[in-house]
Design a protein around this motif. Structure first.
Motif: not given
Length: 215
Positions: A84-113
């Protein structure tokens, strides 16, 4: 917000191409627990999101892949999606150990609706109902994603503006429609754990700016 029309059999969906000139890099957050996902893993029908799961005519799940145009947008659409942002909620930082983030690039045009605001008018929709509706209405918003998939076989994804961070853009790719590329349709530039510096610090900074509590 509660009234979302049902799509008809021939909606005026518009397909636009997304390429590197438009967005140079995208950010994809993925969980490694309990499934051993990688930066290339698509969701194969699990989950409950605004535009997925979807199905092929034989009821096979459409494989989907979410990405956002900025780091903060990707975090808001995934890690902080239910905080929640209104009112602000909370987040358990320990949960971050289950997540990764990737930076990706589209090498070809992707047609999207495109579900960006100017193109919703022809569908007799508005952003308020399709993009900003609450999870209780996902069954209704998914009907529009399914109709877009069914009625525009040339589309390889859906593009839209983020609900949680409206400065960012989001895309959801259709895995089974990406098989014609000579190589993968996107390239992973790098991937890293969200629990480790400096990314952990970036998340804490974002949370602080939103008054989200850290536990």
């Amino acid at each position: 917000m509660s009234w979302i029309p049902t799509p008809g059999p021939a909606e005026a969906f518009v397909v636009e191409e997304i390429d590197q000139d438009e967005v140079g890099e995208w950010y994809h957050v993925y969980s490694i627990d309990p499934h051993a996902n990688t930066a290339f893993s698509f969701s194969e029908g699990w989950g409950d999101t605004r535009f997925a799961p979807l199905a092929l005519p034989d009821s096979t799940p459409v494989h989907t892949y979410y990405a956002a145009s900025t780091f903060n947008c990707a975090i808001m659409e995934s890690i902080f999606h239910d905080v929640s942002l209104e009112p602000p909620g909370s987040f358990d930082l320990d949960k971050l150990s289950s997540y990764r983030i990737a930076r990706v690039a589209f090498d070809y045009p992707i047609p999207c609706v495109t579900f960006h605001s100017p193109y919703l008018l022809a569908l007799e929709l508005d952003r308020h109902r399709l993009i900003e509706s609450l999870p209780a209405f996902y069954a209704h918003t998914r009907r529009w994603a399914q109709a877009a998939f069914d009625q525009r076989p040339d589309a390889q994804g859906i593009a839209y503006g983020s609900r949680r961070h409206d400065a960012g853009r989001c895309v959801m790719l259709f895995g089974q429609r990406l098989s014609n590329y000579p190589d993968r349709p996107f390239r992973v530039i790098e991937h890293a754990s969200l629990a480790e510096p400096p990314l952990r610090s970036r998340i804490i900074k974002l949370a602080a700016s939103l008054k989200i509590g850290m536990v």
